[in-house]
Design a protein around this motif. Structure first.
Motif, PDB file in Angstrom:
ATOM      1  N   SER A  67      66.141  26.166  10.736  1.00  0.00           N
ATOM      2  CA  SER A  67      65.059  26.618  10.563  1.00  0.00           C
ATOM      3  C   SER A  67      64.394  24.722  10.449  1.00  0.00           C
ATOM      4  O   SER A  67      63.329  24.937  11.170  1.00  0.00           O
ATOM      5  CB  SER A  67      63.837  27.212  10.143  1.00  0.00           C
ATOM      6  OG  SER A  67      64.418  26.519   8.625  1.00  0.00           O
ATOM      7  N   ALA A  68      65.588  23.754   9.499  1.00  0.00           N
ATOM      8  CA  ALA A  68      64.975  22.672   9.591  1.00  0.00           C
ATOM      9  C   ALA A  68      65.255  21.876  11.449  1.00  0.00           C
ATOM     10  O   ALA A  68      64.825  20.651  11.832  1.00  0.00           O
ATOM     11  CB  ALA A  68      65.332  21.664   8.574  1.00  0.00           C
ATOM     12  N   TYR A  69      66.257  22.214  12.316  1.00  0.00           N
ATOM     13  CA  TYR A  69      66.413  22.623  13.425  1.00  0.00           C
ATOM     14  C   TYR A  69      65.194  22.645  14.894  1.00  0.00           C
ATOM     15  O   TYR A  69      64.702  24.140  14.150  1.00  0.00           O
ATOM     16  CB  TYR A  69      67.594  22.568  13.978  1.00  0.00           C
ATOM     17  CG  TYR A  69      68.775  21.805  13.124  1.00  0.00           C
ATOM     18  CD1 TYR A  69      69.537  20.721  14.134  1.00  0.00           C
ATOM     19  CD2 TYR A  69      69.348  22.312  11.743  1.00  0.00           C
ATOM     20  CE1 TYR A  69      70.880  20.568  13.314  1.00  0.00           C
ATOM     21  CE2 TYR A  69      70.163  21.468  10.971  1.00  0.00           C
ATOM     22  CZ  TYR A  69      70.921  20.435  12.244  1.00  0.00           C
ATOM     23  OH  TYR A  69      72.475  19.912  11.974  1.00  0.00           O
ATOM     24  N   CYS A  70      64.677  21.779  15.600  1.00  0.00           N
ATOM     25  CA  CYS A  70      63.972  22.673  16.678  1.00  0.00           C
ATOM     26  C   CYS A  70      65.125  23.748  17.628  1.00  0.00           C
ATOM     27  O   CYS A  70      66.023  23.230  17.494  1.00  0.00           O
ATOM     28  CB  CYS A  70      63.760  21.212  17.586  1.00  0.00           C
ATOM     29  SG  CYS A  70      62.136  20.407  17.433  1.00  0.00           S
ATOM     30  N   ALA A  71      64.555  24.699  17.977  1.00  0.00           N
ATOM     31  CA  ALA A  71      65.209  25.211  18.519  1.00  0.00           C
ATOM     32  C   ALA A  71      65.629  25.051  20.021  1.00  0.00           C
ATOM     33  O   ALA A  71      65.129  23.994  20.531  1.00  0.00           O
ATOM     34  CB  ALA A  71      64.522  26.687  18.595  1.00  0.00           C
ATOM     35  N   PRO A  72      66.763  25.444  20.577  1.00  0.00           N
ATOM     36  CA  PRO A  72      67.003  25.011  21.909  1.00  0.00           C
ATOM     37  C   PRO A  72      65.669  25.373  22.229  1.00  0.00           C
ATOM     38  O   PRO A  72      65.676  26.269  22.293  1.00  0.00           O
ATOM     39  CB  PRO A  72      68.062  25.812  21.921  1.00  0.00           C
ATOM     40  CG  PRO A  72      68.915  26.030  20.764  1.00  0.00           C
ATOM     41  CD  PRO A  72      67.630  26.502  20.054  1.00  0.00           C
ATOM     42  N   ARG A  73      65.534  24.997  24.660  1.00  0.00           N
ATOM     43  CA  ARG A  73      64.577  24.981  24.755  1.00  0.00           C
ATOM     44  C   ARG A  73      65.219  25.719  25.897  1.00  0.00           C
ATOM     45  O   ARG A  73      65.059  26.475  26.349  1.00  0.00           O
ATOM     46  CB  ARG A  73      63.885  23.927  25.355  1.00  0.00           C
ATOM     47  CG  ARG A  73      62.172  23.720  24.573  1.00  0.00           C
ATOM     48  CD  ARG A  73      62.519  23.054  22.802  1.00  0.00           C
ATOM     49  NE  ARG A  73      61.791  23.175  22.365  1.00  0.00           N
ATOM     50  CZ  ARG A  73      61.472  23.099  21.296  1.00  0.00           C
ATOM     51  NH1 ARG A  73      62.561  23.342  20.441  1.00  0.00           N
ATOM     52  NH2 ARG A  73      60.471  22.205  20.384  1.00  0.00           N
ATOM     53  N   ILE A  74      66.294  24.885  26.579  1.00  0.00           N
ATOM     54  CA  ILE A  74      67.070  24.847  27.358  1.00  0.00           C
ATOM     55  C   ILE A  74      68.532  24.944  27.446  1.00  0.00           C
ATOM     56  O   ILE A  74      69.593  23.750  26.506  1.00  0.00           O
ATOM     57  CB  ILE A  74      67.067  24.176  28.649  1.00  0.00           C
ATOM     58  CG1 ILE A  74      65.040  24.009  28.807  1.00  0.00           C
ATOM     59  CG2 ILE A  74      67.629  24.017  29.872  1.00  0.00           C
ATOM     60  CD1 ILE A  74      65.633  22.600  29.984  1.00  0.00           C
ATOM     61  N   ILE A  75      69.411  26.146  27.542  1.00  0.00           N
ATOM     62  CA  ILE A  75      70.595  26.513  27.100  1.00  0.00           C
ATOM     63  C   ILE A  75      71.063  26.409  28.794  1.00  0.00           C
ATOM     64  O   ILE A  75      71.071  27.131  29.820  1.00  0.00           O
ATOM     65  CB  ILE A  75      70.872  28.145  26.588  1.00  0.00           C
ATOM     66  CG1 ILE A  75      70.717  28.376  25.229  1.00  0.00           C
ATOM     67  CG2 ILE A  75      72.216  28.255  26.601  1.00  0.00           C
ATOM     68  CD1 ILE A  75      70.222  29.313  24.779  1.00  0.00           C
TER      69      ILE A  75
END
Length: 278
Positions: free
Chosen positions: A199-207
């Motif tokens: 969860s330290a990474y930003c989540a994907p917005r566009i796959i």
């Protein structure tokens, strides 16, 4: 950004397969970005019941990449273009604000050591100025932008090329357009790696996954929904990452991915098993 400016999304598609892909992507866009205005530029009308706000027929020109015609003809002051083989799984409206200071925004290609990424047009470039992936682009309308997009189209026609990124890169280099580089979560290409992310990474917005447009017209799994397209473990992990992303979920400081506290080596082994990789 002025309140009078119009904002919208565009797709470009030739052939029934790509029109269906664009429709599927547009549904995901509208689900995650309520109120979004979405236009399609295509060579034939989609089936009734589509979710596009407007459908425009492409010209009869010999454009190798209809995306550039779609971007040139876009009716909005600020436009986000998406390839058909995308899933939008979060709010991406913040891209429009990037255009307050920049003329164009896009993400770097990921596999920069691949043969495709090493392709050039007329001049050589160092890796420090890599290709921009043209599958997700944001532009602000202007005469300079219109001229630039027309130049890309013309250069592609002159080169008789269907590969746009080397030409796009070179013309960007020569232009005076201000370029913003989007973070990789806005054009997430390595979906199998999502399960190694804490969860330290930003989540994907566009796959953005080319497996959605395999030659046989079928993705590895069910390509009509994100849950069907991803393996179960990857889907659950992605949902957890989206929930934990502080930029998407204000007040989520205490929310973390279920695997965030697992040591990295153990997490990678566990998640490779979830993906069926070992």
């Amino acid at each position: 950004m002025q309140s009078s400016e119009t904002l919208g999304f565009v797709y470009a598609a030739k052939g029934a397969k790509y029109i269906d892909l664009a429709l599927n992507s547009a549904r995901s866009l509208k689900d995650s970005n309520p109120g979004a205005t979405v236009h399609l530029y295509c060579d034939s009308h989609p089936a009734e019941g589509h979710c596009f706000d407007a459908v425009h027929l492409l010209s009869e020109s010999q454009s190798k990449r209809p995306k550039f015609e779609a971007l040139r003809r876009a009716e909005f002051d600020r436009t986000i273009y998406l390839d058909a083989d995308t899933f939008v799984c979060a709010d991406i409206s913040d891209i429009f604000f990037t255009l307050d200071r920049f003329d164009i925004a896009g993400a770097h290609v990921v596999l920069r050591n691949s043969r495709h990424s090493h392709r050039t047009h007329k001049i050589q470039f160092p890796n420090s100025f890599p290709q921009i992936n043209t599958g997700v682009l944001a532009i602000r309308k202007s005469q300079r932008m219109s001229n630039f997009l027309a130049q890309v189209d013309a250069e592609m026609a002159a080169a008789d090329s269907v590969v746009d990124q080397p030409i796009f890169r070179e013309l960007l280099w020569h232009s005076d357009l201000r370029i913003a580089v989007l973070p990789p979560e806005y054009n997430f290409k390595r979906i199998n790696e999502v399960v190694t992310m804490s969860s330290a990474y930003c989540a994907p917005r566009i796959i953005h996954d080319s497996d959605l447009r395999r030659p046989d017209g079928k993705a590895a799994n069910d390509a009509t929904t994100l849950e069907g397209f991803l393996r179960r473990g990857a889907y659950r992990h992605l949902i957890a990452l989206l929930s934990a992303d502080k930029f998407l979920s204000p007040g989520s400081q205490k929310k973390v991915s279920p695997l965030a506290r697992v040591p990295r080596a153990k997490r990678q082994g566990k998640l490779r098993k979830l993906l069926g990789l070992g």
